[in-house]
Design a protein around this motif. Structure first.
Motif, PDB file in Angstrom:
ATOM      1  N   LEU A   5      51.096  92.221 -20.043  1.00 51.93           N
ATOM      2  CA  LEU A   5      50.853  91.581 -18.754  1.00 51.93           C
ATOM      3  C   LEU A   5      49.373  91.637 -18.382  1.00 51.93           C
ATOM      4  O   LEU A   5      48.804  90.658 -17.866  1.00 51.93           O
ATOM      5  N   SER A   9      46.937  88.440 -17.975  1.00 53.40           N
ATOM      6  CA  SER A   9      46.220  88.260 -16.702  1.00 53.40           C
ATOM      7  C   SER A   9      44.729  88.062 -16.944  1.00 53.40           C
ATOM      8  O   SER A   9      44.089  87.213 -16.311  1.00 53.40           O
ATOM      9  N   LEU A  13      42.480  84.814 -16.049  1.00 50.42           N
ATOM     10  CA  LEU A  13      41.278  84.956 -15.236  1.00 50.42           C
ATOM     11  C   LEU A  13      40.049  84.436 -15.970  1.00 50.42           C
ATOM     12  O   LEU A  13      39.172  83.807 -15.362  1.00 50.42           O
TER      13      LEU A  13
END
Length: 242
Positions: A5, A9, A13
């Motif tokens: 995760l 992420s 980003l």
């Protein structure tokens, strides 16, 4: 699962940050660096670096910004990077890298001598603004720091005639966060708009092309540096006050 995760992420980003940079390059800039409150005024700018390749590794967002806004940019490199006996080759590589951007390791340098050399270039090209490293010099390299203190020495001798800005050094986490660092850089610049400006690299591909012209230095770890360094994507400049 938690690590997956986190990785996903970071990827999202990273992509979002690149999209922000691309959007900035295709829309009118709200950055007013050297614009006298929004009105354009062409400046003669001197970028002072220590070694060939400094301009491509650390200052490409600044160079891209200045050139695209029509300022007259001059680059003063205070050595030919001869620590490994490749000084002449690196000098020619610097010329080629600058062309792309436009479209004694460990030895302490004399700050007074640096100030005199920089002053000569300032007079020769009628320089209005100097840009250089800050006191830490991105990596703590002694010559990067020397260049900064040479500029400060010049400013102390000529306090009213010159404006100077330094490239803000970041911690190691920000330094290797790639484009992700643009968000924090922009936030910090907003908090002090009189003394700090955040410049995004509107053409990050040019950083790679320019650095590749330094063929003697274009080894695997520098390829990784240019890919993951925040300095490829954003420069935060802070006004030098003496």
């Amino acid at each position: 699962m938690d690590w997956l995760l986190v990785i996903l992420s970071l990827i999202v980003l990273w992509i979002a940050s690149l999209c922000k940079i691309i959007h900035t390059s295709s829309s009118p800039s709200r950055t007013f660096f050297l614009s006298n409150g929004g009105a354009f005024c062409k400046k003669n700018v001197l970028l002072v670096v220590a070694h060939p390749d400094d301009e491509s590794m650390f200052f490409s967002p600044t160079i891209s910004y200045l050139i695209s806004r029509g300022h007259n940019l001059h680059i003063l490199c205070l050595s030919i990077g001869n620590a490994d006996g490749m000084g002449n080759a690196r000098k020619h590589e610097l010329y080629k890298a600058c062309a792309v951007l436009k479209d004694g390791f460990g030895q302490i340098w004399d700050h007074n001598l640096l100030a005199r050399i920089i002053k000569e270039e300032v007079s020769r090209h009628e320089i209005d603004v100097i840009i250089t490293f800050d006191g830490y010099g991105v990596s703590g390299h002694c010559n990067h720091c020397d260049v900064h203190y040479g500029v400060r020495r010049l400013l102390q001798e000529n306090p009213q005639s010159l404006q100077a800005w330094e490239l803000v050094s970041t911690n190691i986490f920000r330094k290797y966060s790639g484009p992700i660092d643009i968000w924090l850089s922009m936030l910090l610049a907003i908090k002090d708009t009189d003394r700090m400006h955040c410049l995004l690299n509107e053409q990050p591909k040019k950083s790679f092309h320019a650095m590749s012209e330094h063929s003697s230095q274009w080894v695997w770890f520098r390829k990784l540096f240019v890919s993951f360094s925040s300095y490829t994507y954003v420069n935060t400049l802070r006004k030098i006050n003496v």
